[in-house]
Design a protein around this motif. Structure first.
Motif, mmCIF file in Angstrom:
data_model
loop_
_atom_site.group_PDB
_atom_site.id
_atom_site.type_symbol
_atom_site.label_atom_id
_atom_site.label_comp_id
_atom_site.label_asym_id
_atom_site.label_seq_id
_atom_site.Cartn_x
_atom_site.Cartn_y
_atom_site.Cartn_z
ATOM 1 N N VAL A 185 20.455 38.256 58.360
ATOM 2 C CA VAL A 185 19.634 37.087 58.689
ATOM 3 C C VAL A 185 20.224 36.336 59.886
ATOM 4 C CG1 VAL A 185 18.760 34.870 57.851
ATOM 5 C CG2 VAL A 185 18.792 36.855 56.335
ATOM 6 N N ASN A 186 21.421 35.814 59.707
ATOM 7 C CA ASN A 186 22.094 35.035 60.757
ATOM 8 C C ASN A 186 23.539 34.818 60.311
ATOM 9 O OD1 ASN A 186 23.156 32.949 62.362
ATOM 10 N ND2 ASN A 186 21.135 32.081 62.707
ATOM 11 N N TYR A 240 17.893 33.508 49.297
ATOM 12 C CA TYR A 240 19.187 34.104 49.610
ATOM 13 C C TYR A 240 19.875 34.573 48.324
ATOM 14 C CZ TYR A 240 24.175 34.332 50.683
ATOM 15 O OH TYR A 240 25.483 34.731 50.772
ATOM 16 N N LEU A 280 22.995 29.923 54.437
ATOM 17 C CA LEU A 280 21.850 30.430 53.679
ATOM 18 C C LEU A 280 21.876 30.016 52.216
ATOM 19 C CD1 LEU A 280 21.696 34.061 55.118
ATOM 20 C CD2 LEU A 280 20.448 32.027 55.881
ATOM 21 N N LEU A 321 13.649 34.803 55.275
ATOM 22 C CA LEU A 321 14.818 33.944 55.504
ATOM 23 C C LEU A 321 15.125 33.862 57.003
ATOM 24 C CD1 LEU A 321 17.381 34.825 52.707
ATOM 25 C CD2 LEU A 321 16.424 32.588 53.195
ATOM 26 N N GLY A 322 15.016 34.991 57.674
ATOM 27 C CA GLY A 322 15.271 35.007 59.115
ATOM 28 C C GLY A 322 14.346 34.081 59.875
ATOM 29 N N ILE A 354 14.699 39.185 52.647
ATOM 30 C CA ILE A 354 15.528 38.852 53.799
ATOM 31 C C ILE A 354 14.686 38.425 55.001
ATOM 32 C CG2 ILE A 354 17.091 39.831 55.528
ATOM 33 C CD1 ILE A 354 18.279 41.557 53.326
ATOM 34 N N GLN A 355 13.599 39.105 55.259
ATOM 35 C CA GLN A 355 12.799 38.835 56.448
ATOM 36 C C GLN A 355 12.286 37.397 56.528
ATOM 37 O OE1 GLN A 355 10.094 42.125 56.203
ATOM 38 N NE2 GLN A 355 11.429 43.462 57.391
ATOM 39 N N GLN A 390 23.766 37.929 54.751
ATOM 40 C CA GLN A 390 24.160 36.951 55.771
ATOM 41 C C GLN A 390 24.065 37.563 57.163
ATOM 42 O OE1 GLN A 390 25.431 33.552 55.067
ATOM 43 N NE2 GLN A 390 24.858 33.421 57.205
#
Length: 92
Positions: free
Chosen positions: A43-44, A55, A49, A88-89, A85-86, A40
């Protein structure tokens, strides 16, 4: 009967690693909780997510990595988790 998301996550974790018994359930829950926070924050911190399968997969992979590598210096996040993760960002 209410669906227990936390227990479902623990069961999936144990199934992936072929684990039996309930002796380490609390440890697994702690790894999952911390993996969620890690992903979390990476990412943000404010985005929801949970709507993304990536996620859930990244959280499971990271928690499994930590579980399997207890006692090893884990200052670096595994490439496989970073690769989840990347993207998702970029979506958030």
């Amino acid at each position: 009967m209410k669906f227990d998301v936390e227990q479902w996550e623990v069961d999936n974790f144990k199934q992936a690693l072929y684990l039996d018994g309930e002796e380490e359930d609390q440890l697994i829950k702690d790894y999952l909780k911390n993996a969620k926070a890690y992903v979390q924050n990476a990412v943000n911190p404010t985005a929801d997510l949970t709507q993304y399968e990536q996620y859930t997969f990244a959280v499971q992979m990271l928690a499994q990595f930590w579980y399997q590598n207890r006692g090893i210096d884990m200052s670096n996040t595994p490439y496989q988790v970073l690769s989840m993760i990347q993207p998702l960002g970029a979506r958030v």
